[in-house]
Design a protein around this motif. Structure first.
Motif, PDB file in Angstrom:
ATOM      1  N   ILE A  52      -6.411   7.384  -7.969  1.00 48.61           N
ATOM      2  CA  ILE A  52      -7.684   6.683  -7.788  1.00 48.61           C
ATOM      3  C   ILE A  52      -8.658   7.536  -6.959  1.00 48.61           C
ATOM      4  O   ILE A  52      -9.862   7.460  -7.135  1.00 48.61           O
ATOM      5  CB  ILE A  52      -7.477   5.288  -7.154  1.00 48.61           C
ATOM      6  N   CYS A  79      -4.663   0.013  -9.190  1.00 54.84           N
ATOM      7  CA  CYS A  79      -3.787   0.706  -8.257  1.00 54.84           C
ATOM      8  C   CYS A  79      -2.891   1.601  -9.084  1.00 54.84           C
ATOM      9  O   CYS A  79      -2.262   1.150 -10.036  1.00 54.84           O
ATOM     10  CB  CYS A  79      -2.941  -0.280  -7.459  1.00 54.84           C
ATOM     11  N   ARG A  80      -2.849   2.864  -8.740  1.00 53.67           N
ATOM     12  CA  ARG A  80      -2.040   3.802  -9.512  1.00 53.67           C
ATOM     13  C   ARG A  80      -0.652   3.965  -8.904  1.00 53.67           C
ATOM     14  O   ARG A  80       0.215   4.556  -9.518  1.00 53.67           O
ATOM     15  CB  ARG A  80      -2.775   5.147  -9.548  1.00 53.67           C
ATOM     16  N   CYS A  81      -0.472   3.485  -7.668  1.00 49.98           N
ATOM     17  CA  CYS A  81       0.777   3.785  -6.962  1.00 49.98           C
ATOM     18  C   CYS A  81       1.835   2.702  -7.072  1.00 49.98           C
ATOM     19  O   CYS A  81       3.008   3.001  -7.201  1.00 49.98           O
ATOM     20  CB  CYS A  81       0.507   3.993  -5.477  1.00 49.98           C
ATOM     21  N   THR A  82       1.452   1.444  -6.934  1.00 49.42           N
ATOM     22  CA  THR A  82       2.450   0.417  -6.624  1.00 49.42           C
ATOM     23  C   THR A  82       2.998  -0.340  -7.822  1.00 49.42           C
ATOM     24  O   THR A  82       4.025  -0.989  -7.700  1.00 49.42           O
ATOM     25  CB  THR A  82       1.849  -0.668  -5.705  1.00 49.42           C
ATOM     26  N   ALA A 132       0.860  -1.187   0.000  1.00 50.38           N
ATOM     27  CA  ALA A 132       0.000   0.000   0.000  1.00 50.38           C
ATOM     28  C   ALA A 132       0.891   1.230   0.000  1.00 50.38           C
ATOM     29  O   ALA A 132       1.799   1.326   0.813  1.00 50.38           O
ATOM     30  CB  ALA A 132      -0.896   0.009   1.230  1.00 50.38           C
ATOM     31  N   GLN A 133       0.655   2.137  -0.930  1.00 55.33           N
ATOM     32  CA  GLN A 133       1.351   3.426  -0.869  1.00 55.33           C
ATOM     33  C   GLN A 133       0.368   4.483  -0.372  1.00 55.33           C
ATOM     34  O   GLN A 133       0.312   4.772   0.807  1.00 55.33           O
ATOM     35  CB  GLN A 133       1.982   3.776  -2.217  1.00 55.33           C
ATOM     36  N   CYS A 134      -0.443   5.034  -1.275  1.00 54.28           N
ATOM     37  CA  CYS A 134      -1.416   6.007  -0.767  1.00 54.28           C
ATOM     38  C   CYS A 134      -2.517   5.296   0.012  1.00 54.28           C
ATOM     39  O   CYS A 134      -3.202   5.905   0.815  1.00 54.28           O
ATOM     40  CB  CYS A 134      -1.998   6.838  -1.900  1.00 54.28           C
ATOM     41  N   GLY A 135      -2.701   4.012  -0.263  1.00 54.23           N
ATOM     42  CA  GLY A 135      -3.658   3.222   0.496  1.00 54.23           C
ATOM     43  C   GLY A 135      -5.095   3.351   0.025  1.00 54.23           C
ATOM     44  O   GLY A 135      -5.990   2.736   0.601  1.00 54.23           O
ATOM     45  N   PHE A 136      -5.323   4.108  -1.011  1.00 55.34           N
ATOM     46  CA  PHE A 136      -6.711   4.354  -1.408  1.00 55.34           C
ATOM     47  C   PHE A 136      -7.348   3.139  -2.085  1.00 55.34           C
ATOM     48  O   PHE A 136      -8.524   2.860  -1.888  1.00 55.34           O
ATOM     49  CB  PHE A 136      -6.793   5.567  -2.337  1.00 55.34           C
ATOM     50  N   CYS A 137      -6.542   2.407  -2.845  1.00 57.29           N
ATOM     51  CA  CYS A 137      -7.068   1.199  -3.493  1.00 57.29           C
ATOM     52  C   CYS A 137      -7.111   0.033  -2.527  1.00 57.29           C
ATOM     53  O   CYS A 137      -7.702  -1.003  -2.815  1.00 57.29           O
ATOM     54  CB  CYS A 137      -6.210   0.814  -4.699  1.00 57.29           C
ATOM     55  N   THR A 138      -6.399   0.190  -1.404  1.00 56.02           N
ATOM     56  CA  THR A 138      -6.105  -0.959  -0.541  1.00 56.02           C
ATOM     57  C   THR A 138      -7.345  -1.677   0.020  1.00 56.02           C
ATOM     58  O   THR A 138      -7.409  -2.908  -0.026  1.00 56.02           O
ATOM     59  CB  THR A 138      -5.157  -0.532   0.597  1.00 56.02           C
TER      60      THR A 138
HETATM   61  S1  FES Z   1      -1.774   2.412  -3.159  1.00 57.85           S
HETATM   62 FE1  FES Z   1      -2.441   4.249  -4.111  1.00 57.85          FE
HETATM   63  S2  FES Z   1      -3.840   3.505  -5.564  1.00 57.85           S
HETATM   64 FE2  FES Z   1      -2.996   1.693  -4.778  1.00 57.85          FE
END
Ligand code: FES
Ligand code: FAD
Ligand code: FES
Lengths: 156, 734, 304
Positions: B157, A133-136, A96-102
């Protein structure tokens, strides 16, 4: 319209709009904001929850169709304030980076592992393809799920 | 929050139109509506880099999505109905969508209010170094071609959410995901005529940004206007559609590039004409051209270069500062030509790259002073891991190919404002708890953890002992903001300086209490002890209490401000960053020549990170960046027909899924930068830069064609195969 | 805001739809309906929840035919071994549709009745000679599935009718089918072109064939002249190419964000040939049992 359902083992009764989505009910009526939204068109998977054990995108799930059903959100996957095994593996692996998709990702992973705890990388990628997921870049998410799958398979 | 209203924005349905009148009376009458704002009833001043933009447009709209009016109402349904009641009378104007048409003096003026524009050219930037004509005469091989990119979106997202609330005494608090909080506060005040001492900006946890939330947007001002007018707090949540239509995108950039080399593959010159299609307004995003210029002049050693840049206005959504900031676009051109040159010379592209690779202590033509540089090592690693020497050029029968690309990017801040600095405070309280108050912001990139690790390392405590606070402008010291991969480097150095100072304060107290000179003290796990005397020791909590709970006591608290030793560029020359990051990727693809579908099979990456303070976070940044680069390469595009985004949804936009991204191999190369905190350099953007170029080269290797633009969606690849699009070698005397 | 009617059985639903003709919209899995409501593409006064009508869900086999209830979830079809054996094209279409979440919700009846030109179940069903069963106020009627479609988003269903099932001819022996598609992404993407093919053989030559397309015409197309090109042949690459050329000539694609008309026509030609070949290999037992086709027939992404 009256809606009765069980969320994370707690029974709820609410008056909701007849065309309300399950997502709206969870977030706005029940205040369970662990479930996120990123599109409202079924494309991102951030709103994934289990209905009677099966994964759905709650933004497109008519709440009334879950009447009497059992819903599990990410909040329902940990036990007694502790992280569930998938959550813990996400933390360990940096999944998890931003954690929004988590939250949606973890619920989708739970469904996937219940279906097949021994899922390999290809099956995991396929099973999580509906969760953007846009971050990982997904590597670490796949690693976390593989790890839990191995642990669960070993335990049974 | 009690009394919270819902905000909603009316956007232009036309790409270019004069506004004859706006009638809000019916909307104002609707029960449940608490405020309706438009240019005619608010105070506002132009904002943006060129001061060419107003939050609410009064005279003209310049793209589909331009903000015209807004409402605050008790719920979404009422807000939506109110928007429908607003009447706008437009006079439609001819629009410009093509940036090359925008160069033309006779194209319909988009900013007729701005004097002295030639055509719709907002800015021109020219750079010359060395003698290009002489280099050209000397070159054994010259390749030439055009390389283009589309409008793409950061597409975090989580969409933008802004809340604005005024206290009864007029103090404004804004909850916003913006990166540049202090500039944001100033711009809010300047544009809306507010007292900026009376504004607090709070950053809640952010669900990703990638540059999409870097700057202030019209909707930020509008939320404040609504709260001011309604005298109630207002929340504005952008839908996914609004996010695509109304927030900043990655600007399309078109390159015409020529590169020449001698018979041994040594680069002699680059000559570039660059046109940026920056859309209706100029935010900081227009400066993506500067980064593109850096890559043309400074990626590899290039003795002579000529760069001509034009930033154009078009009637489209305007460009922002999206991750990579012009560099994926430029690298797509530069790195394809490296392989085109090598192929023309009959040399291995990796050998040509290695021959020209930047090296430590190089100063590039634009005055960029390279300190540490692991480019050579990165190239060697991906060459080896991909089996490049045995496989490149030999897989075509199986429709497979390998392609490479490398990059240079700022890795130690980027001085494009007066200061590139960041403040930090470290305090140790009577429980021994250490708190870092950093000027920087967390956007989900994990910088909080990296900063905590730096403080923990400096203070010899476990990571859990350090708390980080960084979300409130009332509390935190100034910082220019999160951009240009600078947080670990700049905020990290500031945190390290403050931590060192706090530690020294503790050592000073310990020296006094333990009756030993500082040079005989050692810290282990937050406890200060005297060397060779295990009995004489004291932990931080006790030290703090003993220092505090006495007459004339004092707290342990340190502040620091780190501004990297860099300079503003003048005439595009100067050392803009304190360190530069490098890396190389090799992609392997399989192409279906009959449908043009491309499957990315492998991506090997190596990045010079200076030092990997937290390897897992570094890998995460690289993998995530690379996945975005893969999206740019193969699928992501806002397809625009006559100024209208054809399908502003996540389905058609083409964000890569877990099946589109293969397992990415990451190598962290440590070069220990002399200026970075513990030797670290910025890594936030590196991953996204090479994939499009590497994948284009791999497609070329698999098929023999030369891609001209990304995303390389199937019909484009098929089109190039059908028309036999090839590399253009304008001279080959080798 | 629409009201919701929850029927206990099919007759209640049909009665209600008859009473509120033109004003009531059935909801099955809701994956199309909830979007249509949100963007104002549908503005019904009533929603009729079909999900309680359990009799309309499920799969039934009898020797040669396979009955798929309209409320059967795509996920159920995807995971069914018997459908995979008898109608591999149907499973292949199901497998690529949306995500696990979407497939768990979406029904085959909804995919058909929404009549999206790019919907993927129709071509796969059409090559198996699908017959639609429709229930209305006056009882049931049957029609061939292709007669159900009348334009983008339009069917020939009357206001008060519901689709109850599709029935396929799905013999086990000496037959094979296949569904392939072209997309930009490898998942979560609507088809730019979708192609299904089915072949039966007597062991020597093709005795019957079907070719169907989606996303390249206002409605899913069954292209008889393409299939005819291979009947009586040992489905070689050449005959497959001839069939494919006929299919390409028969379609009428458009240019949109998902591809140009000309490109789509080219891809039809490519995918029809591949789908026919794979169907033939399945019919002749040369294709390994239980192994799905790569989504466009060639790129597996394996050996990576
Ligand atoms: S951790 Fe940021 S969108 Fe998946
Ligand atoms: C993210 C996402 C990805 C998708 N990807 C794909 C894809 O790859 N391929 C593809 O083909 N589709 C795709 N779809 C669309 C697909 O999910 C729908 O077409 C689905 O199959 C519709 O089924 P449903 O049960 O959800 O229908 P609903 O939404 O409930 O209904 C759809 C329509 O059919 C009508 N209807 C439903 N059942 C009946 C019945 N028994 N009788 C009469 N009318 C009826 C409804 O009134 C409505 O008009 C995607 C959708 C989403 C959201
Ligand atoms: S919000 Fe439900 S899938 Fe994106």
């Amino acid at each position: 319209m009256r809606l009765e359902l069980t969320v994370n083992r707690d029974p709820y009764r609410r008056e909701v709009a007849p065309d309300a989505s399950l997502l709206t009910v969870l977030r706005d009526d029940l205040g369970l904001t662990g479930t996120k939204w990123g599109c409202m068109t079924g494309d991102c998977g951030a709103c994934t929850v289990l209905v009677d054990g099966e994964p759905v995108v709650s933004c497109l799930q008519l709440a009334q169709q879950v009447q009497g059903g059992e819903v599990t959100t990410v909040e329902g996957l940990g036990r007694d304030g502790e992280l569930g095994d998938i959550q813990a593996a996400f933390v360990r692996n940096g999944a998890a980076q931003c954690g929004f998709c988590t939250p949606g990702m973890i619920v989708a992973a739970e469904a996937l592992l219940r279906h097949n705890a021994a899922a390999g990388e290809a099956e995991i990628r396929e099973g999580l393809a509906g969760n953007l997921c846009r971050c990982t870049g997904y590597n670490k998410i796949v690693d976390a799920v593989l790890e839990v799958g191995r642990a669960r398979s070993a335990a049974t | 929050m009690s009394g919270l209203l819902v905000g909603a924005i009316l956007r232009s349905p036309h790409p270019h139109a004069r506004i004859r009148s706006i009638d809000i009376s019916a909307a104002e009458q609707l029960p449940g509506v608490h405020a309706v704002v438009h240019a005619g009833n608010v105070e506002q001043r132009p904002f943006g880099y060129n001061h060419d933009n107003l939050p609410l447009k009064g005279d003209k709209v310049r793209f589909i999505g331009d903000e015209l009016a807004a409402v605050a109402a008790i719920d979404e349904e009422t807000a939506r109905q109110a928007l429908e009641l607003i009447r706008v009378d437009y006079e439609l104007l001819p629009a410009v969508f093509d940036p090359f048409e925008a160069l033309d003096e006779s194209s319909p003026p988009i900013h007729d209010e701005l004097p002295d524009l030639e055509g719709n050219v907002a800015m021109r930037w020219d750079f010359d170094h060395g003698d290009v004509a002489a280099a050209e005469a000397e070159a054994a091989v010259i390749v030439e071609g055009t390389y283009s990119s589309p409008q793409a979106a950061p597409a975090a997202i989580e969409t933008h959410v802004v809340i604005a609330a005024f206290d009864p005494d007029g103090h404004l608090t804004v909850w916003s995901p913006v990166h540049m909080v202090f500039m944001y506060r100033k711009e809010l005040a300047d544009c809306l005529g507010l007292d900026w001492q009376q504004i607090t900006i709070i950053q809640p946890p952010v669900g990703g940004s990638f540059g999409g939330k870097i700057d202030i947007d019209p909707h930020d001002f509008i939320t404040v206007m609504l709260a001011r007018k309604a005298r109630r707090p207002v929340r504005l949540v952008l839908s996914r559609e609004d996010e695509f239509i109304g927030t900043r995108t990655r600007q399309p950039i078109h390159f015409k590039l020529r590169t020449g080399a001698d018979a041994e593959g040594k680069l002699l010159f680059r000559d570039a004409e660059i046109v940026s299609d920056n859309g209706a307004y100029n935010g900081w995003g227009s400066h993506a051209m500067l980064v593109a210029m850096n890559t043309i002049t400074s990626m590899y050693r290039v003795p002579a270069s000529r760069v001509r840049c034009a930033v154009t206005y078009t009637n489209k959504n305007y460009g922002g500062s999206v991750r990579g900031f012009g560099n994926p676009q430029a690298t797509f051109a530069v790195e394809q030509q490296m392989e085109e040159l090598a192929d023309a010379l009959g040399m291995d592209p990796m050998d040509v790259r290695l021959r020209n690779a930047n090296q430590p202590a190089d100063v590039t033509p634009q005055g960029m002073e390279i300190t540490s540089c692991g480019l050579t090592e990165c190239l060697q690693i991906v060459r080896e891991q991909s089996g490049w020497d045995e496989r490149r050029g030999k897989l075509r029968e199986r429709h497979r190919g390998l392609g490479a690309a490398a990059y240079i990017h700022v890795g130690g801040g980027a001085r494009i404002y007066g200061s590139d600095g960041c403040g930090a405070m470290v305090k140790v309280d009577d429980s021994g708890q250490i708190t870092l108050i950093s000027g920087s912001s967390e956007l989900g990139q994990g910088s909080e953890t990296a900063l905590a690790m730096i403080v923990a390392e400096e203070m010899h405590v476990p990571l859990e002992a350090v708390h980080v606070i960084n979300s409130n402008t009332d509390v935190k010291p100034w910082d220019v903001g999160v951009h240009a991969s600078r947080t670990t480097f700049v905020a990290g150095n500031a945190a390290r300086m403050a931590a060192a100072d706090a530690r020294d304060q503790l050592l000073e107290t310990a020296a006094e209490l333990l009756e030993a000179p500082v040079d005989r003290l050692r810290i282990v796990d937050g406890t200060v002890g005297v060397v060779d005397d295990p009995e004489r020791r004291m932990d931080y909590a006790r030290l703090v209490r003993r220092r505090l709970l006495r007459e004339q006591g004092s707290v342990v608290m340190a502040t620091a401000f780190y501004d990297p030793p860099t300079e503003m560029q003048k005439e595009y020359r100067g050392n803009i960053s304190a360190a530069y990051g490098f890396g190389a990727h090799v992609a392997e693809v399989e192409v279906d020549p009959d449908t043009g579908m491309v499957r990315l099979l492998n991506l090997w990456t190596a990045h010079d990170v200076g030092r990997a303070i937290n390897p897992m976070l570094c890998e995460g940044q690289i993998e995530g960046g690379a996945a975005m680069g893969i999206g740019l390469a193969l699928s992501e595009e806002l397809v625009i027909f006559d100024g209208r985004i054809a399908a502003p949804n996540l389905h058609d936009y083409g964000l890569p899924t877990a099946l589109d991204v293969p397992r990415i191999v990451v190598n962290l190369v440590e070069t220990i930068d002399p200026r970075g905190p513990f030797g670290a350099k910025g890594i936030g953007e590196g991953g996204i830069i090479p994939p499009a170029a590497a994948i284009a080269n791999a497609i070329a290797d698999a098929t023999g064609i030369r891609p001209r633009e990304y995303p390389m969606r199937p019909w484009k690849v098929k089109g190039w195969i059908d028309t036999q699009e090839r590399s253009i070698v304008v001279r080959n005397d080798a | 805001m629409p009201e919701l009617y929850v029927p206990a059985q099919l007759e209640d639903a049909l009665g209600f739809m008859g009473e509120h003709a033109g004003l009531a919209l059935p909801v099955a899995g809701g994956t199309d309906v909830l979007i249509d409501l949100r963007i104002g593409r549908a503005t019904p006064k009533w929603l009729v929840d079909l999900s309680p009508l359990e009799a309309l869900a499920g799969l039934a086999f009898d020797g040669e035919t396979l009955r798929i209830g309209a409320l059967t979830r795509i996920r159920t079809i995807e995971l069914d071994a018997e459908v995979a054996r008898r109608a591999p094209a149907v499973v292949e279409a199901a497998r690529v549709l949306g995500s696990v979440q979407i497939r768990t919700m979406a029904t085959v009846g909804g995919n058909i009745c929404h009549a999206t030109p790019s919907a993927e179940m129709p071509p796969a069903l059409l090559v198996h000679d699908a017959v639609a069963t429709v229930a209305g106020p006056d009882g049931e009627r049957s029609l061939s599935l292709s007669e159900l479609f009348s334009g983008p988003g339009k069917t020939t269903l009357e206001n008060s009718e519901l689709l109850t099932a599709v029935t396929l001819r799905a013999p086990k022996e000496r037959s094979g089918s296949c569904y392939l598609r072209q997309t930009v992404r490898w998942s979560m993407d609507l088809a730019g072109v979708g192609v299904a093919a089915a072949v039966e053989t007597d062991g020597a030559v093709v005795t019957g064939a079907r070719v169907a397309l989606c996303a390249v015409a206002p409605v899913p197309l069954l292209v008889a002249e393409a299939a005819d090109a291979v009947v009586g042949t040992e489905l070689t690459t050449e005959t497959a190419v001839e069939a494919a050329a006929r299919a390409a000539a028969a379609c009428s694609p458009i240019t949109d964000a998902r591809g140009t008309a000309e490109y789509r026509r080219q891809v039809v030609a490519v995918l029809v040939a591949r789908a026919l070949r794979i169907a033939w290999l399945r019919a002749t037992g040369e294709w390994p049992a239980g192994v799905p086709a790569p989504i466009n027939g060639v790129l597996s992404g394996e050996g990576a």
